[in-house]
Design a protein around this motif. Structure first.
Motif, PDB file in Angstrom:
ATOM      1  N   THR A 198      74.701  33.311  35.136  1.00  0.00           N
ATOM      2  CA  THR A 198      75.045  32.294  36.140  1.00  0.00           C
ATOM      3  C   THR A 198      75.897  31.194  35.528  1.00  0.00           C
ATOM      4  N   GLY A 199      75.656  30.867  34.243  1.00  0.00           N
ATOM      5  CA  GLY A 199      76.462  29.839  33.579  1.00  0.00           C
ATOM      6  C   GLY A 199      77.903  30.260  33.376  1.00  0.00           C
ATOM      7  N   VAL A 200      78.125  31.528  33.024  1.00  0.00           N
ATOM      8  CA  VAL A 200      79.495  32.024  32.878  1.00  0.00           C
ATOM      9  C   VAL A 200      80.221  31.976  34.220  1.00  0.00           C
ATOM     10  N   ILE A 201      79.535  32.400  35.282  1.00  0.00           N
ATOM     11  CA  ILE A 201      80.153  32.331  36.614  1.00  0.00           C
ATOM     12  C   ILE A 201      80.449  30.881  36.994  1.00  0.00           C
ATOM     13  N   ASN A 202      79.524  29.991  36.658  1.00  0.00           N
ATOM     14  CA  ASN A 202      79.705  28.563  36.910  1.00  0.00           C
ATOM     15  C   ASN A 202      81.017  28.068  36.302  1.00  0.00           C
ATOM     16  N   TYR A 203      81.258  28.418  35.047  1.00  0.00           N
ATOM     17  CA  TYR A 203      82.461  27.926  34.365  1.00  0.00           C
ATOM     18  C   TYR A 203      83.715  28.721  34.724  1.00  0.00           C
ATOM     19  N   LEU A 204      83.577  29.979  35.100  1.00  0.00           N
ATOM     20  CA  LEU A 204      84.720  30.707  35.643  1.00  0.00           C
ATOM     21  C   LEU A 204      85.217  30.015  36.910  1.00  0.00           C
ATOM     22  N   ASP A 205      84.277  29.594  37.758  1.00  0.00           N
ATOM     23  CA  ASP A 205      84.651  28.915  39.000  1.00  0.00           C
ATOM     24  C   ASP A 205      85.333  27.578  38.722  1.00  0.00           C
ATOM     25  N   ARG A 206      84.814  26.837  37.756  1.00  0.00           N
ATOM     26  CA  ARG A 206      85.442  25.556  37.413  1.00  0.00           C
ATOM     27  C   ARG A 206      86.859  25.769  36.882  1.00  0.00           C
ATOM     28  N   ALA A 207      87.031  26.815  36.066  1.00  0.00           N
ATOM     29  CA  ALA A 207      88.296  27.019  35.366  1.00  0.00           C
ATOM     30  C   ALA A 207      89.346  27.721  36.205  1.00  0.00           C
ATOM     31  N   THR A 208      88.968  28.260  37.348  1.00  0.00           N
ATOM     32  CA  THR A 208      89.931  28.996  38.176  1.00  0.00           C
ATOM     33  C   THR A 208      91.121  28.114  38.550  1.00  0.00           C
ATOM     34  N   LEU A 209      90.845  26.874  38.888  1.00  0.00           N
ATOM     35  CA  LEU A 209      91.920  25.961  39.284  1.00  0.00           C
ATOM     36  C   LEU A 209      92.893  25.735  38.130  1.00  0.00           C
TER      37      LEU A 209
END
Length: 428
Positions: free
Chosen positions: A28-39
């Motif tokens: 869940t943490g990796v997905i959390n930061y993937l979402d932040r970094a997408t932009l």
């Protein structure tokens, strides 16, 4: 009192639950930061498609951090009251829907709103993780699991350009948001289905003795506003809030500006800058893992768990300061990247140690609350860093911007050193 956790093997059922919890927290943490970094990965495509200026993109990049920081104050208390299972599950659903909404954005205002909601949804992730660790690990063994769940942060940032850039090239920037949002919805179902908090009545005497090692089991006050507000009466709370501000500020200088710094100040081409920007965050992944393990060793040798984990935080932060200065001043790009890699390594080490410090400095009933207050201070620094760095770089250059970050991190280290000296009592 004997350090039960250091001298006795972990009960098998507890060990299985620990492993499951950590695997779920890392995913869940990796997905959390993937979402932040997408932009950040899709930055240039979004600017071109929506016709955004650099100033608008700066505001868009910071929108997440402001809502995320402000939500840390209530969310920690909610995690302690409701529990990490349901609050993190709800957060996953909210942030994943917000991430998918970003893919549908066609105006600046709608995109800002989607990023604000993303920050709200992602707020429970790390306070919930801190609570999970305090639930399933005894005090002197919390550094390693804290380092493991914190390693998801730099791992997600490092994976983002590697995973999302080909997806964007093959489809469009919209699909990067759709796919990562869908991943979060799947993760929400898995998390709620598999994770459970320990129930004392269902534990054996051996399992209870292991989890209660080195801490007194007291009747905890009912979690409410008064118990949460009482944390602010203690110097340790303010030391952690201000200290984490300094740590996260310097970390987010590089997190948000590293590719732009390498291309603008260091004159690297796009391909080389992309590769060079990935290396430091892979080092950060190792930093979180190694620091968690090392802080457990330091804590076991220290006079108290608080002093041991505080020392690990302060040493890591002073190292960040020490390597940022040559990173800003050296002429060699290779030397600069090497220094920045050490800074990111130590930044994630510091973060892991800061979260493990929260699990031993807080009263057992308010671990998530204190961790979230600390994280609130950190993400005030995280929200301010991209704006102040951009302003300083625009007015002068990136050199004073990096040195400013180093100075703020030094002051944060001093806050930890002189304010966080003893744990907060359960009834204090």
């Amino acid at each position: 009192m004997t350090d039960f956790s250091a001298t006795t093997a972990t009960p098998p059922r507890i060990r299985r639950r620990q492993i499951l919890a950590l695997v779920l927290l890392v995913v869940t943490g990796v997905i959390n930061y993937l979402d932040r970094a997408t932009l950040a990965v899709a930055n240039e495509f979004i600017r071109a498609d929506l016709g955004l200026s650099l100033g608008q993109m700066g505001l868009l990049l910071s929108a997440f951090s402001w809502s995320y920081a402000l939500c840390q104050l209530p969310v920690g208390a909610l995690v302690d009251k409701i529990g990490p299972r349901w609050l993190l599950g709800m957060g996953l659903v909210v942030w994943s829907l917000a991430q998918m909404a970003g893919g549908f954005a066609s105006t600046f205002g709608f995109f800002v709103l989607a990023r604000i909601v993303l920050g709200i949804g992602e707020a429970p992730q790390f306070p919930a993780a801190a609570r999970v660790v305090s639930n399933w690990f005894p005090p002197r063994s919390r550094g390693t699991p804290t380092g493991i769940f914190n390693s998801a942060s730099p791992l997600g940032v490092a994976l983002a350009p590697l995973c999302l850039s080909p997806l964007i090239a093959a489809t469009s920037w919209h699909w990067a948001f759709y796919v990562t949002g869908a991943m979060g919805l799947v993760a929400a179902v898995v998390w709620v289905s598999l994770y459970r908090d320990p129930v004392r009545e269902e534990l054996t005497e051996e399992e209870r003795a292991y989890l209660d090692a080195e801490q007194k089991v007291e009747a905890a006050p009912q979690m409410g506003f008064a118990a949460w507000a009482a944390l602010f009466r203690h110097r340790a709370t303010w030391g952690m809030l201000l200290g984490f501000f300094g740590s996260v500020y310097l970390n987010w200088v590089f997190l948000t500006w590293l590719p732009g710094y390498l291309r603008t100040e260091r004159k690297m081409d796009l391909a080389y800058a992309g590769l060079a920007a990935t290396v430091p965050f892979l080092c950060g992944f190792l930093g979180a893992l190694i620091a968690g393990w090392a802080s457990d060793r330091v804590a076991r040798m220290a006079k108290s768990p608080v002093s041991g984990r505080r020392t690990a935080v302060v040493v890591s932060m002073l190292g960040m300061v020490g390597f940022t200065i040559p990173a800003a001043l050296v002429e060699s790009n290779v030397a600069a990247i090497a220094c920045i890699s050490v800074v990111i390594f130590l930044a994630n080490a510091s973060s892991a140690c800061s979260w493990s410090l929260a699990t031993v400095a807080a009263p057992p009933s308010r671990v998530a609350s204190l961790g979230a207050i600390q994280n609130f201070g950190g993400f005030l620094g995280g929200a301010l860093a991209p704006i102040l760095t951009g302003f300083i770089a625009q007015s002068w250059s990136f050199v004073p911007a990096l040195l400013t970050g180093a100075g703020i991190a030094f002051l944060g280290a001093m806050c930890y050193q002189f304010l966080v000296v003893k744990p907060i009592p359960e009834h204090g």
